[in-house]
Design a protein around this motif. Structure first.
Motif, mmCIF file in Angstrom:
data_model
loop_
_atom_site.group_PDB
_atom_site.id
_atom_site.type_symbol
_atom_site.label_atom_id
_atom_site.label_comp_id
_atom_site.label_asym_id
_atom_site.label_seq_id
_atom_site.Cartn_x
_atom_site.Cartn_y
_atom_site.Cartn_z
ATOM 1 N N VAL A 277 -8.726 -13.050 -20.928
ATOM 2 C CA VAL A 277 -9.072 -12.281 -19.790
ATOM 3 C C VAL A 277 -9.802 -12.646 -18.641
ATOM 4 C CG1 VAL A 277 -9.775 -9.729 -19.162
ATOM 5 C CG2 VAL A 277 -8.859 -10.073 -21.798
ATOM 6 N N GLY A 278 -9.116 -12.810 -17.522
ATOM 7 C CA GLY A 278 -10.034 -13.326 -16.250
ATOM 8 C C GLY A 278 -10.111 -12.182 -15.241
ATOM 9 N N ALA B 278 0.310 -14.978 -27.009
ATOM 10 C CA ALA B 278 1.507 -15.467 -26.165
ATOM 11 C C ALA B 278 1.158 -16.600 -25.148
ATOM 12 C CB ALA B 278 1.847 -14.256 -25.324
ATOM 13 N N GLY B 279 -0.349 -16.743 -25.184
ATOM 14 C CA GLY B 279 -0.682 -17.982 -24.152
ATOM 15 C C GLY B 279 -0.998 -17.351 -22.774
ATOM 16 N N VAL B 280 -1.053 -16.032 -22.742
ATOM 17 C CA VAL B 280 -1.206 -15.510 -21.346
ATOM 18 C C VAL B 280 -2.556 -14.956 -20.942
ATOM 19 C CG1 VAL B 280 -0.553 -13.290 -20.066
ATOM 20 C CG2 VAL B 280 1.218 -14.473 -21.275
ATOM 21 N N THR B 281 -2.733 -15.144 -19.759
ATOM 22 C CA THR B 281 -4.233 -14.711 -19.434
ATOM 23 C C THR B 281 -3.926 -13.630 -18.676
ATOM 24 O OG1 THR B 281 -5.072 -17.143 -19.005
ATOM 25 C CG2 THR B 281 -6.339 -15.216 -17.879
ATOM 26 N N LEU B 282 -4.783 -12.348 -18.962
ATOM 27 C CA LEU B 282 -4.759 -11.053 -18.303
ATOM 28 C C LEU B 282 -5.539 -11.229 -17.209
ATOM 29 C CD1 LEU B 282 -4.962 -8.529 -21.390
ATOM 30 C CD2 LEU B 282 -2.797 -9.704 -19.961
ATOM 31 N N ARG C 90 1.150 -21.613 -14.483
ATOM 32 C CA ARG C 90 0.107 -20.696 -15.194
ATOM 33 C C ARG C 90 0.732 -19.205 -15.756
ATOM 34 N NH1 ARG C 90 -5.738 -22.220 -12.729
ATOM 35 N NH2 ARG C 90 -5.497 -24.543 -12.462
ATOM 36 N N ALA C 91 0.390 -19.412 -16.959
ATOM 37 C CA ALA C 91 0.914 -17.747 -17.397
ATOM 38 C C ALA C 91 -0.303 -16.876 -17.143
ATOM 39 C CB ALA C 91 1.147 -18.063 -19.041
ATOM 40 N N VAL C 92 -0.219 -16.315 -15.833
ATOM 41 C CA VAL C 92 -1.410 -15.214 -15.521
ATOM 42 C C VAL C 92 -0.712 -14.200 -15.193
ATOM 43 C CG1 VAL C 92 -3.134 -14.672 -13.700
ATOM 44 C CG2 VAL C 92 -2.754 -17.045 -14.836
ATOM 45 N N LEU C 93 -1.006 -12.940 -15.832
ATOM 46 C CA LEU C 93 -0.467 -11.628 -15.435
ATOM 47 C C LEU C 93 -1.628 -10.788 -15.023
ATOM 48 C CD1 LEU C 93 1.584 -9.149 -15.801
ATOM 49 C CD2 LEU C 93 0.488 -8.861 -17.994
ATOM 50 N N VAL C 94 -1.220 -10.368 -13.440
ATOM 51 C CA VAL C 94 -2.027 -9.797 -12.829
ATOM 52 C C VAL C 94 -2.185 -8.291 -13.130
ATOM 53 C CG1 VAL C 94 -2.769 -8.991 -10.438
ATOM 54 C CG2 VAL C 94 -2.016 -11.377 -11.019
ATOM 55 N N LEU C 95 -3.523 -7.825 -13.349
ATOM 56 C CA LEU C 95 -3.587 -6.097 -13.807
ATOM 57 C C LEU C 95 -4.218 -5.526 -12.774
ATOM 58 C CD1 LEU C 95 -4.753 -6.705 -17.629
ATOM 59 C CD2 LEU C 95 -2.423 -6.516 -16.640
ATOM 60 N N VAL C 96 -3.472 -4.155 -12.378
ATOM 61 C CA VAL C 96 -4.101 -3.412 -11.643
ATOM 62 C C VAL C 96 -4.548 -2.131 -12.216
ATOM 63 C CG1 VAL C 96 -3.832 -1.881 -9.607
ATOM 64 C CG2 VAL C 96 -2.878 -4.162 -9.447
ATOM 65 N N ALA C 97 -5.849 -1.758 -12.546
ATOM 66 C CA ALA C 97 -6.428 -1.108 -13.469
ATOM 67 C C ALA C 97 -5.546 0.574 -13.313
ATOM 68 C CB ALA C 97 -7.898 -0.580 -13.286
ATOM 69 N N GLY C 98 -5.476 1.191 -12.338
ATOM 70 C CA GLY C 98 -4.829 2.629 -12.274
ATOM 71 C C GLY C 98 -5.952 3.203 -11.794
#
Length: 289
Positions: free
Chosen positions: A179-180, A141-145, A103-111
Protein backbone atom coordinates in the motif's frame (compact mmCIF):
# COMPACT_ATOMS: atom_id res chain seq x y z
CA UNK A 1 9.85 13.20 -32.10
CA UNK A 2 11.06 11.40 -28.98
CA UNK A 3 9.23 11.89 -25.69
CA UNK A 4 11.12 12.11 -22.41
CA UNK A 5 12.07 8.54 -21.45
CA UNK A 6 10.22 8.75 -18.12
CA UNK A 7 7.03 10.24 -19.56
CA UNK A 8 3.99 7.97 -19.45
CA UNK A 9 0.66 8.71 -21.08
CA UNK A 10 -2.12 7.98 -18.64
CA UNK A 11 -4.95 6.70 -20.80
CA UNK A 12 -7.42 9.12 -19.24
CA UNK A 13 -5.77 11.86 -21.32
CA UNK A 14 -6.95 9.95 -24.40
CA UNK A 15 -10.36 9.29 -22.89
CA UNK A 16 -12.17 8.45 -26.12
CA UNK A 17 -9.45 6.26 -27.61
CA UNK A 18 -9.58 2.51 -27.67
CA UNK A 19 -6.59 0.69 -26.21
CA UNK A 20 -5.26 0.10 -29.73
CA UNK A 21 -5.67 3.78 -30.64
CA UNK A 22 -4.00 4.91 -27.42
CA UNK A 23 -1.05 2.59 -27.97
CA UNK A 24 -0.64 3.80 -31.55
CA UNK A 25 -0.75 7.46 -30.51
CA UNK A 26 1.87 7.15 -27.80
CA UNK A 27 4.12 4.99 -29.95
CA UNK A 28 3.90 7.57 -32.71
CA UNK A 29 4.99 10.31 -30.33
CA UNK A 30 7.94 8.31 -29.04
CA UNK A 31 6.69 7.37 -25.59
CA UNK A 32 8.10 4.39 -23.71
CA UNK A 33 5.26 3.96 -21.19
CA UNK A 34 1.50 4.01 -20.80
CA UNK A 35 -0.83 4.02 -17.80
CA UNK A 36 -3.80 1.81 -18.59
CA UNK A 37 -7.44 2.34 -17.64
CA UNK A 38 -9.84 -0.43 -16.80
CA UNK A 39 -12.64 0.43 -19.23
CA UNK A 40 -10.58 0.25 -22.46
CA UNK A 41 -8.88 -2.90 -21.17
CA UNK A 42 -12.23 -4.52 -20.40
CA UNK A 43 -13.58 -3.57 -23.82
CA UNK A 44 -11.10 -5.92 -25.47
CA UNK A 45 -10.78 -8.38 -22.59
CA UNK A 46 -7.78 -8.90 -20.34
CA UNK A 47 -6.17 -11.61 -22.48
CA UNK A 48 -6.25 -9.45 -25.61
CA UNK A 49 -5.15 -6.37 -23.67
CA UNK A 50 -2.10 -8.12 -22.26
CA UNK A 51 -1.19 -9.35 -25.75
CA UNK A 52 -1.49 -5.81 -27.11
CA UNK A 53 0.66 -4.42 -24.31
CA UNK A 54 3.27 -7.13 -24.81
CA UNK A 55 3.38 -6.46 -28.56
CA UNK A 56 3.62 -2.70 -28.03
CA UNK A 57 6.96 -2.78 -26.23
CA UNK A 58 5.65 -0.17 -23.79
CA UNK A 59 6.10 -0.18 -20.04
CA UNK A 60 2.97 -0.12 -17.92
CA UNK A 61 3.28 2.60 -15.27
CA UNK A 62 -0.07 2.14 -13.47
CA UNK A 63 -3.51 0.66 -13.92
CA UNK A 64 -6.43 3.00 -13.14
CA UNK A 65 -8.64 2.89 -11.25
CA UNK A 66 -10.35 1.02 -8.46
CA UNK A 67 -11.52 1.88 -4.96
CA UNK A 68 -14.93 3.47 -4.30
CA UNK A 69 -15.57 1.50 -1.14
CA UNK A 70 -16.97 3.97 1.38
CA UNK A 71 -20.45 2.47 1.45
CA UNK A 72 -21.63 0.58 4.55
CA UNK A 73 -21.67 -3.21 4.74
CA UNK A 74 -24.09 -4.79 2.32
CA UNK A 75 -24.35 -6.01 -1.27
CA UNK A 76 -22.96 -2.81 -2.81
CA UNK A 77 -19.84 -2.91 -0.65
CA UNK A 78 -19.31 -6.60 -1.34
CA UNK A 79 -19.63 -5.96 -5.06
CA UNK A 80 -17.15 -3.10 -4.83
CA UNK A 81 -14.57 -5.23 -3.02
CA UNK A 82 -15.01 -8.01 -5.60
CA UNK A 83 -14.47 -5.47 -8.38
CA UNK A 84 -11.28 -4.31 -6.66
CA UNK A 85 -10.09 -7.92 -6.57
CA UNK A 86 -10.60 -8.13 -10.34
CA UNK A 87 -8.67 -4.88 -10.71
CA UNK A 88 -5.77 -6.38 -8.76
CA UNK A 89 -5.71 -9.32 -11.18
CA UNK A 90 -5.79 -6.96 -14.16
CA UNK A 91 -2.92 -4.90 -12.76
CA UNK A 92 -0.70 -7.91 -12.21
CA UNK A 93 -1.35 -9.28 -15.69
CA UNK A 94 -0.79 -5.98 -17.50
CA UNK A 95 2.42 -5.20 -15.63
CA UNK A 96 3.72 -8.68 -16.37
CA UNK A 97 3.00 -8.13 -20.06
CA UNK A 98 4.69 -4.74 -20.17
CA UNK A 99 8.28 -4.02 -21.06
CA UNK A 100 11.00 -4.21 -18.39
CA UNK A 101 10.49 -1.47 -15.80
CA UNK A 102 6.70 -1.92 -15.71
CA UNK A 103 5.14 -1.48 -12.29
CA UNK A 104 2.14 -3.33 -10.91
CA UNK A 105 0.49 -0.28 -9.36
CA UNK A 106 -3.29 -0.06 -8.97
CA UNK A 107 -4.54 3.48 -8.33
CA UNK A 108 -7.35 3.69 -5.78
CA UNK A 109 -9.89 6.51 -5.46
CA UNK A 110 -11.50 6.15 -2.05
CA UNK A 111 -15.06 7.14 -2.89
CA UNK A 112 -17.23 9.90 -1.47
CA UNK A 113 -19.95 10.03 1.12
CA UNK A 114 -22.69 7.45 0.59
CA UNK A 115 -25.97 8.97 -0.54
CA UNK A 116 -27.76 10.67 2.33
CA UNK A 117 -24.79 10.34 4.69
CA UNK A 118 -22.93 13.03 6.59
CA UNK A 119 -20.67 10.57 8.39
CA UNK A 120 -17.27 11.56 7.02
CA UNK A 121 -15.40 9.86 9.84
CA UNK A 122 -17.23 6.60 9.21
CA UNK A 123 -16.60 6.77 5.48
CA UNK A 124 -12.88 7.17 6.06
CA UNK A 125 -12.89 4.27 8.51
CA UNK A 126 -14.47 2.07 5.84
CA UNK A 127 -11.61 2.97 3.48
CA UNK A 128 -9.20 1.62 6.09
CA UNK A 129 -11.30 -1.53 6.45
CA UNK A 130 -11.29 -2.07 2.68
CA UNK A 131 -7.52 -1.73 2.51
CA UNK A 132 -7.18 -4.32 5.26
CA UNK A 133 -9.40 -6.69 3.28
CA UNK A 134 -7.58 -6.18 -0.02
CA UNK A 135 -3.96 -5.91 1.11
CA UNK A 136 -3.32 -9.66 1.46
CA UNK A 137 -4.61 -10.28 -2.05
CA UNK A 138 -2.57 -7.41 -3.47
CA UNK A 139 0.52 -8.76 -1.72
CA UNK A 140 -0.06 -12.25 -3.12
CA UNK A 141 -0.40 -10.81 -6.64
CA UNK A 142 2.65 -8.54 -6.30
CA UNK A 143 0.50 -5.43 -6.71
CA UNK A 144 0.90 -2.09 -4.94
CA UNK A 145 -2.36 -0.34 -4.00
CA UNK A 146 -1.80 3.39 -4.53
CA UNK A 147 -4.18 5.56 -2.51
CA UNK A 148 -4.81 8.75 -4.46
CA UNK A 149 -5.83 11.79 -2.42
CA UNK A 150 -8.16 14.05 -4.39
CA UNK A 151 -8.62 17.80 -4.02
CA UNK A 152 -11.09 18.61 -1.20
CA UNK A 153 -13.72 19.80 -3.68
CA UNK A 154 -14.26 16.11 -4.50
CA UNK A 155 -14.63 15.00 -0.89
CA UNK A 156 -18.40 14.61 -0.95
CA UNK A 157 -18.76 12.63 -4.17
CA UNK A 158 -15.43 11.05 -5.13
CA UNK A 159 -12.79 10.84 -2.43
CA UNK A 160 -12.96 11.30 1.32
CA UNK A 161 -9.14 11.20 1.28
CA UNK A 162 -8.06 14.76 0.50
CA UNK A 163 -4.39 15.11 1.45
CA UNK A 164 -1.23 13.15 0.95
CA UNK A 165 -0.89 13.03 4.72
CA UNK A 166 -4.25 11.28 5.03
CA UNK A 167 -3.26 8.78 2.36
CA UNK A 168 0.00 8.02 4.14
CA UNK A 169 -1.80 7.55 7.44
CA UNK A 170 -4.10 5.02 5.80
CA UNK A 171 -1.14 3.24 4.24
CA UNK A 172 0.90 3.13 7.45
CA UNK A 173 -0.31 -0.26 8.76
CA UNK A 174 0.84 -2.04 5.59
CA UNK A 175 4.12 -2.87 3.94
CA UNK A 176 5.10 -0.09 1.49
CA UNK A 177 5.27 -2.62 -1.34
CA UNK A 178 1.59 -3.38 -0.77
CA UNK A 179 0.00 0.00 0.00
CA UNK A 180 1.45 3.30 -1.15
CA UNK A 181 0.24 6.66 -2.41
CA UNK A 182 -0.28 8.40 -5.73
CA UNK A 183 1.21 11.88 -5.84
CA UNK A 184 -0.92 13.86 -8.32
CA UNK A 185 -0.06 17.54 -8.72
CA UNK A 186 -3.62 18.56 -9.62
CA UNK A 187 -4.91 17.33 -6.30
CA UNK A 188 -2.15 18.29 -3.86
CA UNK A 189 -0.50 21.47 -5.17
CA UNK A 190 -2.56 23.69 -2.84
CA UNK A 191 -1.63 21.86 0.39
CA UNK A 192 0.69 23.95 2.63
CA UNK A 193 2.18 20.71 3.97
CA UNK A 194 2.70 19.11 0.56
CA UNK A 195 6.51 19.27 0.43
CA UNK A 196 6.77 17.90 3.96
CA UNK A 197 4.36 15.09 3.09
CA UNK A 198 6.20 14.22 -0.13
CA UNK A 199 9.39 13.93 1.91
CA UNK A 200 7.54 11.74 4.41
CA UNK A 201 6.22 9.55 1.60
CA UNK A 202 9.78 9.13 0.38
CA UNK A 203 11.11 8.20 3.81
CA UNK A 204 8.35 5.62 4.14
CA UNK A 205 8.92 4.27 0.62
CA UNK A 206 5.33 4.90 -0.38
CA UNK A 207 5.42 6.95 -3.60
CA UNK A 208 3.85 4.45 -5.98
CA UNK A 209 3.34 6.88 -8.85
CA UNK A 210 3.85 10.54 -9.70
CA UNK A 211 1.12 12.04 -11.88
CA UNK A 212 1.10 15.53 -13.36
CA UNK A 213 -1.23 17.99 -15.01
CA UNK A 214 -1.99 21.66 -14.43
CA UNK A 215 -4.64 23.72 -12.64
CA UNK A 216 -6.12 26.82 -14.23
CA UNK A 217 -9.07 28.99 -13.29
CA UNK A 218 -11.89 29.53 -13.87
CA UNK A 219 -12.81 25.90 -13.36
CA UNK A 220 -15.44 24.45 -15.71
CA UNK A 221 -18.96 23.72 -14.50
CA UNK A 222 -17.92 20.08 -14.16
CA UNK A 223 -14.88 20.53 -11.96
CA UNK A 224 -13.73 17.00 -12.76
CA UNK A 225 -12.75 18.28 -16.20
CA UNK A 226 -10.60 21.20 -15.08
CA UNK A 227 -7.18 19.69 -15.86
CA UNK A 228 -4.74 21.17 -18.35
CA UNK A 229 -1.44 20.51 -20.09
CA UNK A 230 1.53 21.08 -17.81
CA UNK A 231 2.62 24.70 -17.98
CA UNK A 232 -0.84 26.03 -18.88
CA UNK A 233 -1.81 26.84 -15.29
CA UNK A 234 -0.50 27.83 -11.88
CA UNK A 235 1.13 24.68 -10.49
CA UNK A 236 4.79 24.95 -9.52
CA UNK A 237 6.17 21.81 -11.12
CA UNK A 238 9.72 22.78 -10.21
CA UNK A 239 9.24 22.48 -6.45
CA UNK A 240 6.90 19.49 -6.54
CA UNK A 241 8.99 17.51 -9.01
CA UNK A 242 12.22 18.32 -7.18
CA UNK A 243 10.62 17.12 -3.94
CA UNK A 244 9.53 13.84 -5.52
CA UNK A 245 12.93 13.32 -7.11
CA UNK A 246 14.69 14.04 -3.82
CA UNK A 247 12.96 10.99 -2.33
CA UNK A 248 14.73 8.76 -4.82
CA UNK A 249 11.61 8.04 -6.86
CA UNK A 250 12.84 7.02 -10.30
CA UNK A 251 9.69 5.65 -11.90
CA UNK A 252 7.66 6.91 -14.81
CA UNK A 253 5.81 10.21 -14.54
CA UNK A 254 2.27 10.06 -15.86
CA UNK A 255 0.35 12.89 -17.47
CA UNK A 256 -3.32 12.45 -16.57
CA UNK A 257 -5.70 15.07 -17.97
CA UNK A 258 -9.48 15.29 -17.78
CA UNK A 259 -10.53 18.04 -20.21
CA UNK A 260 -13.30 17.95 -22.80
CA UNK A 261 -11.37 20.03 -25.36
CA UNK A 262 -8.33 17.78 -25.08
CA UNK A 263 -10.50 14.66 -25.27
CA UNK A 264 -12.03 15.99 -28.50
CA UNK A 265 -8.67 16.62 -30.18
CA UNK A 266 -6.92 14.09 -32.46
CA UNK A 267 -5.08 11.50 -30.40
CA UNK A 268 -1.72 12.00 -32.11
CA UNK A 269 -1.97 15.75 -31.53
CA UNK A 270 -2.71 15.22 -27.82
CA UNK A 271 0.21 12.83 -27.47
CA UNK A 272 2.54 15.31 -29.17
CA UNK A 273 1.36 18.31 -27.14
CA UNK A 274 1.52 16.33 -23.93
CA UNK A 275 5.13 15.38 -24.65
CA UNK A 276 6.08 18.94 -25.61
CA UNK A 277 4.49 20.54 -22.56
CA UNK A 278 5.97 17.90 -20.27
CA UNK A 279 9.38 18.51 -21.80
CA UNK A 280 9.13 22.21 -21.04
CA UNK A 281 7.42 22.23 -17.62
CA UNK A 282 8.39 18.97 -15.87
CA UNK A 283 11.37 17.30 -17.51
CA UNK A 284 13.90 20.02 -16.59
CA UNK A 285 13.28 19.21 -12.91
CA UNK A 286 13.74 15.44 -13.18
CA UNK A 287 17.00 14.34 -11.63
CA UNK A 288 17.24 11.10 -13.60
CA UNK A 289 16.77 10.69 -17.36
Amino acid sequence: MTAHPRLSMNQATLKKATLAEAIAAVQGAGYEAIGTWREPVQEVGLDEATRMIADSGLRVSTHCRAGFFTMPDGPARSASLDDNRRAIEETAALAAAGAPGSRAVLVLVAGGLPEGSRDLVGARARVADALAALAPEAAAAGVTLAIEPLHPMYCSDRAVVSTLGQALDLAAPFDPSVVGAAVDTFHIWWDPAVLEQIARAGREGRIATYQVCDWATPLPADVLLGRHYTGDGVIDFASLTAAVEATGYDGDVEVEIFNEDIWAAPYDEVARRTAESFGAAVAPHLATP
